[in-house]
Motif scaffolding. Structure first.
Motif, PDB file in Angstrom:
ATOM      1  N   GLN A  74     -26.143   9.105 -35.345  1.00 18.60           N
ATOM      2  CA  GLN A  74     -27.414   8.952 -36.032  1.00 18.60           C
ATOM      3  C   GLN A  74     -27.224   8.222 -37.364  1.00 18.60           C
ATOM      4  OE1 GLN A  74     -30.747  10.065 -35.022  1.00 18.60           O
ATOM      5  NE2 GLN A  74     -31.108   8.561 -36.648  1.00 18.60           N
ATOM      6  N   ALA A  75     -26.172   8.590 -38.097  1.00 17.91           N
ATOM      7  CA  ALA A  75     -25.903   7.935 -39.375  1.00 17.91           C
ATOM      8  C   ALA A  75     -25.595   6.451 -39.173  1.00 17.91           C
ATOM      9  CB  ALA A  75     -24.741   8.630 -40.077  1.00 17.91           C
ATOM     10  N   LEU A  76     -24.867   6.131 -38.102  1.00 15.85           N
ATOM     11  CA  LEU A  76     -24.569   4.730 -37.808  1.00 15.85           C
ATOM     12  C   LEU A  76     -25.841   3.974 -37.443  1.00 15.85           C
ATOM     13  CD1 LEU A  76     -22.555   2.423 -37.321  1.00 15.85           C
ATOM     14  CD2 LEU A  76     -22.237   3.307 -34.994  1.00 15.85           C
ATOM     15  N   ALA A  77     -26.689   4.580 -36.622  1.00 20.34           N
ATOM     16  CA  ALA A  77     -27.954   3.946 -36.255  1.00 20.34           C
ATOM     17  C   ALA A  77     -28.820   3.697 -37.488  1.00 20.34           C
ATOM     18  CB  ALA A  77     -28.699   4.807 -35.241  1.00 20.34           C
ATOM     19  N   ASP A  78     -28.867   4.681 -38.385  1.00 19.18           N
ATOM     20  CA  ASP A  78     -29.630   4.514 -39.627  1.00 19.18           C
ATOM     21  C   ASP A  78     -29.065   3.346 -40.436  1.00 19.18           C
ATOM     22  OD1 ASP A  78     -31.177   6.682 -38.927  1.00 19.18           O
ATOM     23  OD2 ASP A  78     -30.151   8.092 -40.267  1.00 19.18           O
ATOM     24  N   ARG A  79     -27.749   3.249 -40.472  1.00 11.24           N
ATOM     25  CA  ARG A  79     -27.086   2.186 -41.228  1.00 11.24           C
ATOM     26  C   ARG A  79     -27.444   0.812 -40.648  1.00 11.24           C
ATOM     27  NH1 ARG A  79     -22.268   2.141 -44.314  1.00 11.24           N
ATOM     28  NH2 ARG A  79     -21.161   0.145 -44.331  1.00 11.24           N
ATOM     29  N   LEU A  80     -27.533   0.759 -39.317  1.00  8.19           N
ATOM     30  CA  LEU A  80     -27.825  -0.501 -38.645  1.00  8.19           C
ATOM     31  C   LEU A  80     -29.326  -0.763 -38.524  1.00  8.19           C
ATOM     32  CD1 LEU A  80     -25.239  -0.268 -35.710  1.00  8.19           C
ATOM     33  CD2 LEU A  80     -24.965  -1.399 -37.935  1.00  8.19           C
ATOM     34  N   GLU A  81     -30.137   0.220 -38.929  1.00  9.19           N
ATOM     35  CA  GLU A  81     -31.594   0.132 -38.860  1.00  9.19           C
ATOM     36  C   GLU A  81     -32.067  -0.046 -37.415  1.00  9.19           C
ATOM     37  OE1 GLU A  81     -32.731  -2.915 -41.650  1.00  9.19           O
ATOM     38  OE2 GLU A  81     -32.438  -1.583 -43.358  1.00  9.19           O
ATOM     39  N   VAL A  82     -31.485   0.757 -36.528  1.00 10.89           N
ATOM     40  CA  VAL A  82     -31.894   0.791 -35.128  1.00 10.89           C
ATOM     41  C   VAL A  82     -32.051   2.246 -34.704  1.00 10.89           C
ATOM     42  CG1 VAL A  82     -30.746  -1.393 -34.576  1.00 10.89           C
ATOM     43  CG2 VAL A  82     -29.488   0.762 -34.318  1.00 10.89           C
ATOM     44  N   GLU A  83     -32.450   2.463 -33.455  1.00  3.96           N
ATOM     45  CA  GLU A  83     -32.599   3.813 -32.934  1.00  3.96           C
ATOM     46  C   GLU A  83     -31.419   4.169 -32.028  1.00  3.96           C
ATOM     47  OE1 GLU A  83     -34.884   6.129 -33.546  1.00  3.96           O
ATOM     48  OE2 GLU A  83     -35.848   4.842 -35.027  1.00  3.96           O
ATOM     49  N   PRO A  84     -30.928   5.414 -32.078  1.00  8.93           N
ATOM     50  CA  PRO A  84     -29.838   5.805 -31.181  1.00  8.93           C
ATOM     51  C   PRO A  84     -30.356   6.203 -29.804  1.00  8.93           C
ATOM     52  CG  PRO A  84     -30.400   7.646 -32.593  1.00  8.93           C
ATOM     53  CD  PRO A  84     -31.295   6.497 -33.004  1.00  8.93           C
ATOM     54  N   GLU A  85     -29.580   5.897 -28.789  1.00  8.25           N
ATOM     55  CA  GLU A  85     -29.895   6.323 -27.428  1.00  8.25           C
ATOM     56  C   GLU A  85     -28.579   6.771 -26.785  1.00  8.25           C
ATOM     57  OE1 GLU A  85     -33.204   4.510 -25.133  1.00  8.25           O
ATOM     58  OE2 GLU A  85     -31.559   3.662 -23.967  1.00  8.25           O
ATOM     59  N   TYR A  86     -28.604   7.924 -26.094  1.00 11.33           N
ATOM     60  CA  TYR A  86     -27.372   8.536 -25.609  1.00 11.33           C
ATOM     61  C   TYR A  86     -27.293   8.488 -24.092  1.00 11.33           C
ATOM     62  CZ  TYR A  86     -27.645  10.222 -30.364  1.00 11.33           C
ATOM     63  OH  TYR A  86     -27.759  10.277 -31.729  1.00 11.33           O
ATOM     64  N   ILE A  87     -26.173   8.000 -23.586  1.00 15.60           N
ATOM     65  CA  ILE A  87     -25.912   7.976 -22.153  1.00 15.60           C
ATOM     66  C   ILE A  87     -24.904   9.070 -21.848  1.00 15.60           C
ATOM     67  CG2 ILE A  87     -24.998   6.651 -20.225  1.00 15.60           C
ATOM     68  CD1 ILE A  87     -25.883   4.123 -21.578  1.00 15.60           C
ATOM     69  N   ASN A  88     -25.295  10.043 -21.064  1.00 15.47           N
ATOM     70  CA  ASN A  88     -24.388  11.138 -20.698  1.00 15.47           C
ATOM     71  C   ASN A  88     -23.559  10.698 -19.496  1.00 15.47           C
ATOM     72  OD1 ASN A  88     -23.292  13.706 -21.018  1.00 15.47           O
ATOM     73  ND2 ASN A  88     -24.650  14.570 -19.478  1.00 15.47           N
ATOM     74  N   SER A  89     -22.298  10.344 -19.749  1.00 17.96           N
ATOM     75  CA  SER A  89     -21.446   9.744 -18.733  1.00 17.96           C
ATOM     76  C   SER A  89     -20.292  10.677 -18.371  1.00 17.96           C
ATOM     77  CB  SER A  89     -20.848   8.429 -19.253  1.00 17.96           C
ATOM     78  OG  SER A  89     -21.847   7.540 -19.703  1.00 17.96           O
TER      79      SER A  89
END
Length: 276
Positions: A74-89
């Motif tokens: 989440q912190a990385l997504a905020d830094r990049l100004e994008v939204e996080p999406e999680y793939i459960n692999s």
């Protein structure tokens, strides 16, 4: 941390377990690479490959993804100004680099230990935490060390350092695809003991006070994020994020939040974290 949005793509088997997670078996969209040179799988989205549940790193609670690595994503997504999406692999698809090489995600955060073999397949970030291996069993099992196991059935997670370690020790192992299945089998008495990273052992002990940590092993395990071999702007930004968090104290706070009494053993000092 801000709330995580539900994913827009789904794969039915995994979605039944974690409805909030986006799970994809295909590659990226046509928008790849349009986010200021970041080369994202999908424009405006940080796609993260993970394996749930693996507390305290990633797990689902009340329809929301939580954990130490989820907070970092989440912190990385905020830094990049994008939204996080999680793939459960499946963990195998992550540790083999298949998920990264086929363009399923921008970065893998899956409680993954850095090994020489994995380093030949992918590029790791700076270290996130230490997470050495430990032996756990029911308190009434009577074990005081690994030498007491004999022919006892010992659960390990497939394709992990715990599996390799147990094999090197000549133990009788039962392989599990997910750490949650190992935990369930130990609690149900289907196996006599389990070897896993201390983070998982602590989570099992918190869930079941009849389980104890029998012995820990100094396996010098560093957990890190990973991207495709050759690196990426996303990895550079993640390393910069970790460095800033170590400098401003938020790294210590994050590890203390999720590791509690084991936080000091889990923290990786800045001088030992760099992989460059």
């Amino acid at each position: 941390m801000t709330s995580r949005r539900a994913g827009r793509r789904s794969y039915i088997a995994a979605a039944a377990l974690l409805p909030l997670l986006a799970v994809s078996a295909c590659g990226g969209s046509d928008d790849s690479g349009s986010d200021d040179g970041l080369g994202l799988v999908e424009s405006g989205v940080l796609t993260v490959c993970t394996t749930m549940p693996a507390p305290p790193f990633e797990f689902e609670e009340d329809g929301e993804a939580k954990g130490l690595e989820i907070d970092l994503a989440q912190a990385l997504a905020d830094r990049l100004e994008v939204e996080p999406e999680y793939i459960n692999s499946p963990f195998e698809s992550i540790q083999s680099a298949a998920a990264l090489d086929t363009g399923q995600c921008d970065i893998a955060l899956a409680a993954m230990t850095v090994t020489e073999e994995r380093e030949s397949k992918m590029q790791f970030s700076d270290s996130i935490v230490y997470d050495n291996l430990a032996l756990m069993a029911k308190e009434d099992a009577g074990y005081s060390s690994i030498d007491d196991l004999g022919d006892s059935k010992v659960g390990v997670q497939d394709a992990t350092t715990s599996s390799e370690f147990a094999a090197e020790q000549g133990l009788t192992t039962v392989q599990f695809e997910a750490s949650s299945l190992l935990q369930q089998s130990l609690q149900a008495g289907q196996i006599e003991a389990g070897i896993a990273n201390i983070s998982l052992v602590l989570a099992v002990m918190q869930a079941d006070d009849s389980v104890e940590l029998v012995e820990s092993f100094d396996t010098d395990e560093h957990l890190a994020a990973a991207v495709q071999t050759g690196g990426s702007p996303v990895l550079d930004e993640f390393n910069a994020l970790l460095a800033e968090m170590r400098e401003d104290g938020s790294y210590d706070e994050l590890v203390e939040e999720w590791f509690e009494d084991a936080a000091d053993a889990a923290k990786v000092p800045a001088e030992e974290a760099s992989r460059s």
